[in-house]
Design a protein around this motif. Structure first.
Motif, mmCIF file in Angstrom:
data_model
loop_
_atom_site.group_PDB
_atom_site.id
_atom_site.type_symbol
_atom_site.label_atom_id
_atom_site.label_comp_id
_atom_site.label_asym_id
_atom_site.label_seq_id
_atom_site.Cartn_x
_atom_site.Cartn_y
_atom_site.Cartn_z
ATOM 1 N N ALA A 6 0.830 -1.199 0.000
ATOM 2 C CA ALA A 6 0.000 0.000 0.000
ATOM 3 C C ALA A 6 0.869 1.254 0.000
ATOM 4 C CB ALA A 6 -0.933 -0.008 1.207
ATOM 5 N N CYS A 7 1.921 1.258 0.823
ATOM 6 C CA CYS A 7 2.846 2.403 0.834
ATOM 7 C C CYS A 7 3.519 2.566 -0.524
ATOM 8 C CB CYS A 7 3.911 2.205 1.907
ATOM 9 S SG CYS A 7 3.319 2.329 3.611
ATOM 10 N N ALA A 8 3.916 1.446 -1.132
ATOM 11 C CA ALA A 8 4.604 1.482 -2.423
ATOM 12 C C ALA A 8 3.699 1.977 -3.547
ATOM 13 C CB ALA A 8 5.149 0.103 -2.763
ATOM 14 N N GLN A 9 2.365 1.912 -3.344
ATOM 15 C CA GLN A 9 1.409 2.340 -4.371
ATOM 16 C C GLN A 9 0.783 3.704 -4.076
ATOM 17 O OE1 GLN A 9 -1.485 -0.799 -4.782
ATOM 18 N NE2 GLN A 9 0.014 -2.318 -5.426
ATOM 19 N N THR A 10 1.161 4.316 -2.962
ATOM 20 C CA THR A 10 0.567 5.604 -2.593
ATOM 21 C C THR A 10 1.188 6.726 -3.410
ATOM 22 O OG1 THR A 10 0.045 4.840 -0.364
ATOM 23 C CG2 THR A 10 0.184 7.215 -0.685
ATOM 24 N N LYS A 11 0.349 7.658 -3.829
ATOM 25 C CA LYS A 11 0.788 8.759 -4.680
ATOM 26 C C LYS A 11 1.751 9.700 -3.951
ATOM 27 C CE LYS A 11 -3.412 9.053 -7.517
ATOM 28 N NZ LYS A 11 -4.504 9.963 -7.960
ATOM 29 N N TYR A 12 2.465 10.473 -4.755
ATOM 30 C CA TYR A 12 3.386 11.454 -4.195
ATOM 31 C C TYR A 12 2.650 12.366 -3.203
ATOM 32 C CZ TYR A 12 7.160 14.815 -3.847
ATOM 33 O OH TYR A 12 8.175 15.613 -3.366
ATOM 34 N N GLY A 13 3.215 12.484 -1.993
ATOM 35 C CA GLY A 13 2.628 13.353 -0.986
ATOM 36 C C GLY A 13 1.421 12.788 -0.288
ATOM 37 N N GLY A 14 1.102 11.521 -0.541
ATOM 38 C CA GLY A 14 -0.054 10.904 0.097
ATOM 39 C C GLY A 14 0.262 10.398 1.491
ATOM 40 N N ALA A 15 -0.728 9.776 2.136
ATOM 41 C CA ALA A 15 -0.556 9.326 3.517
ATOM 42 C C ALA A 15 -1.245 7.984 3.731
ATOM 43 C CB ALA A 15 -1.117 10.358 4.491
ATOM 44 N N VAL A 16 -0.640 7.191 4.609
ATOM 45 C CA VAL A 16 -1.158 5.877 4.960
ATOM 46 C C VAL A 16 -1.387 5.845 6.471
ATOM 47 C CG1 VAL A 16 -0.705 3.395 4.971
ATOM 48 C CG2 VAL A 16 0.124 4.818 3.062
ATOM 49 N N ALA A 17 -2.626 5.621 6.892
ATOM 50 C CA ALA A 17 -2.964 5.500 8.315
ATOM 51 C C ALA A 17 -2.970 4.021 8.671
ATOM 52 C CB ALA A 17 -4.323 6.129 8.593
ATOM 53 N N ALA A 18 -2.044 3.606 9.521
ATOM 54 C CA ALA A 18 -1.888 2.200 9.881
ATOM 55 C C ALA A 18 -2.411 1.960 11.286
ATOM 56 C CB ALA A 18 -0.417 1.792 9.791
ATOM 57 N N PRO B 269 7.680 -5.536 5.917
ATOM 58 C CA PRO B 269 8.762 -5.858 4.986
ATOM 59 C C PRO B 269 8.815 -4.854 3.831
ATOM 60 C CG PRO B 269 6.891 -7.306 4.611
ATOM 61 C CD PRO B 269 6.525 -6.437 5.766
ATOM 62 N N ALA B 270 9.192 -3.632 4.161
ATOM 63 C CA ALA B 270 9.170 -2.530 3.197
ATOM 64 C C ALA B 270 10.555 -1.899 3.079
ATOM 65 C CB ALA B 270 8.158 -1.475 3.639
ATOM 66 N N THR B 271 10.672 -0.943 2.180
ATOM 67 C CA THR B 271 11.866 -0.112 2.094
ATOM 68 C C THR B 271 11.464 1.332 2.379
ATOM 69 O OG1 THR B 271 11.704 0.595 -0.228
ATOM 70 C CG2 THR B 271 12.605 -1.616 0.193
ATOM 71 N N VAL B 272 12.452 2.195 2.490
ATOM 72 C CA VAL B 272 12.177 3.617 2.730
ATOM 73 C C VAL B 272 11.836 4.351 1.440
ATOM 74 C CG1 VAL B 272 13.633 3.674 4.764
ATOM 75 C CG2 VAL B 272 14.625 4.282 2.545
ATOM 76 N N MET B 273 11.868 3.669 0.318
ATOM 77 C CA MET B 273 11.705 4.338 -0.975
ATOM 78 C C MET B 273 10.437 5.182 -1.094
ATOM 79 S SD MET B 273 14.525 3.470 -2.349
ATOM 80 C CE MET B 273 14.624 3.481 -4.123
ATOM 81 N N PRO B 274 9.248 4.682 -0.693
ATOM 82 C CA PRO B 274 8.054 5.538 -0.820
ATOM 83 C C PRO B 274 8.155 6.812 0.020
ATOM 84 C CG PRO B 274 7.428 3.254 -0.429
ATOM 85 C CD PRO B 274 8.903 3.356 -0.163
ATOM 86 N N PHE B 275 8.854 6.732 1.124
ATOM 87 C CA PHE B 275 8.922 7.859 2.055
ATOM 88 C C PHE B 275 9.926 8.920 1.602
ATOM 89 C CE2 PHE B 275 8.274 3.850 4.539
ATOM 90 C CZ PHE B 275 6.904 3.963 4.614
ATOM 91 N N ILE B 276 11.056 8.478 1.017
ATOM 92 C CA ILE B 276 12.088 9.449 0.648
ATOM 93 C C ILE B 276 12.018 9.879 -0.813
ATOM 94 C CG2 ILE B 276 13.610 8.614 2.472
ATOM 95 C CD1 ILE B 276 15.305 7.253 0.319
ATOM 96 N N LEU B 277 11.328 9.104 -1.660
ATOM 97 C CA LEU B 277 11.219 9.476 -3.073
ATOM 98 C C LEU B 277 9.851 10.047 -3.440
ATOM 99 C CD1 LEU B 277 13.149 6.568 -4.855
ATOM 100 C CD2 LEU B 277 13.978 8.841 -4.204
ATOM 101 N N ARG B 278 8.830 9.701 -2.669
ATOM 102 C CA ARG B 278 7.480 10.214 -2.956
ATOM 103 C C ARG B 278 6.914 11.035 -1.802
ATOM 104 N NH1 ARG B 278 4.780 4.851 -5.846
ATOM 105 N NH2 ARG B 278 5.908 5.034 -7.831
ATOM 106 N N ALA C 62 3.650 9.654 3.777
ATOM 107 C CA ALA C 62 3.662 9.678 5.238
ATOM 108 C C ALA C 62 2.985 8.427 5.777
ATOM 109 C CB ALA C 62 2.942 10.911 5.764
ATOM 110 N N LEU C 63 3.623 7.791 6.744
ATOM 111 C CA LEU C 63 3.034 6.650 7.445
ATOM 112 C C LEU C 63 2.566 7.148 8.807
ATOM 113 C CD1 LEU C 63 2.398 3.644 7.575
ATOM 114 C CD2 LEU C 63 4.732 3.240 8.386
ATOM 115 N N LEU C 64 1.257 7.155 8.997
ATOM 116 C CA LEU C 64 0.642 7.715 10.200
ATOM 117 C C LEU C 64 0.198 6.582 11.119
ATOM 118 C CD1 LEU C 64 -1.640 10.310 8.350
ATOM 119 C CD2 LEU C 64 0.708 10.661 9.183
ATOM 120 N N GLY C 65 0.821 6.477 12.276
ATOM 121 C CA GLY C 65 0.451 5.436 13.234
ATOM 122 C C GLY C 65 -0.793 5.831 14.015
#
Length: 327
Positions: free
Chosen positions: A229-241, A251-260, A263-266
């Protein structure tokens, strides 16, 4: 005397069943409540079935939610006759909970029942719906708007997912529902989902960055589903987990966070401060159609809660169980 579901632990293992208790057995607290309704959540299912060591004190009355009427209070915010709601605060884990006809709690844990809902409707919402409102609040506060594109809701037929879909639809968002129950497509569309996606599409390891699809996400699954879901989120989007139905790993990488700039919102519902709770219940009162709760909830008697919890954990349930503790 009052009826309660009681979990206990002996040398032979865990026991659980309906018991009659004396009011003197109630734990410490400054507010005593005649409970009207409770509900079953994933955590209650874990506690009742013993599938996970949720309960940390025995004996324990499970039930992380309740709604009822104050009968006695030494807390300044509450008086006899007030109708109150409880969600979380470790109730059902370390302090006796709502699957009983009486409860004694700390007044600081309580919020008033919004006038928009009946007591039964409040439990159709429960912690699951209150958590959904926290998730929507987080996305809205972050700046996710309906014109930015679809919002994905995972675990869509569950309590959090069902209420999140209904709120997002009311707010004007286009909602995509991820589910492992394709036969419930009509249910999800009735709540407001426009697109139905098989959960298998996000359930396995995927690329660190994928095609941009979602303006925002409400995720109840964790693990590969959250990573994808993070990997498919648009630039500047947010994921509420807010959940870990698939797993607690990420099992993710930082790529969605640093390239797009995703935001991952806990989202924590258990210990959320009172201001957030009141805001979430205000959101529910304004943006959740009470009529949708007739679709989400089904009512059972207190004595049926143990068997219902087993069904809940085996994935046989959609929506919410409302427990009428006086039935």
């Amino acid at each position: 005397m009052f009826s309660a579901i009681v979990i206990d632990k002996t040398e032979q293992g865990q026991t659980v069943g309906l018991q009659q208790l004396d009011e003197s057995a109630l734990p410490e607290g400054d507010v005593t409540i005649d409970v009207a309704f409770s509900t079953l959540n994933f955590k209650d299912g874990l506690a009742i079935t013993g599938a996970s060591p949720v309960v940390r004190k025995f004996p324990m009355v499970p039930g992380i939610d309740l709604v009822g009427t104050v009968t006695e209070s030494s807390h300044g915010d509450w008086k006899a006759g007030d109708t109150v709601v409880l969600n979380g605060w470790g109730v059902g884990e370390v302090h006796w909970g709502g699957l009983a006809q009486k409860a004694r709690l700390k007044g600081d844990w309580l919020v008033p029942l919004p006038s928009a809902f009946t007591p039964a409707q409040a439990m159709a919402i429960g912690t699951a719906g209150y958590t959904a409102a926290l998730c929507v609040d987080a996305l809205v506060d972050f700046g996710v708007t309906p014109d930015q594109g679809e919002v994905l809701v995972t675990g869509a037929t569950g309590g959090v997912g069902s209420v999140a879909i209904a709120i997002l639809k009311k707010l004007g968002y286009s909602v995509a529902a991820l589910t492992g129950k394709p036969g419930e497509a009509d249910y999800l569309k009735a709540l407001g989902a426009e697109t139905i996606i098989d959960r298998a599409e996000l359930a396995e390891k995927g690329k660190p960055l994928q095609k941009e699809r979602w303006a925002g996400v409400v995720d109840t699954a964790g693990s590969f589903t959250l990573a994808n879901a993070c990997a498919q989120t648009k630039y500047g989007g947010a994921v509420a987990a807010c959940g870990l139905a698939q797993g607690a790993d990420l099992p993710a990488t930082v790529m969605p966070f640093i390239l797009r700039g995703v935001a991952l919102l806990g989202i924590d519902s258990v210990m959320a401060p009172k201001a957030k709770r009141l805001k979430a219940w205000d959101r529910l009162a304004k943006d959740l159609d009470p009529a949708s709760l007739d679709t989400i909830g089904q009512t059972i008697a207190l004595g049926d809660a143990v068997e219902a919890a087993k069904k809940f954990m085996s994935g046989e349930v959609k929506g919410r169980f409302i427990v009428d503790v006086n039935a």
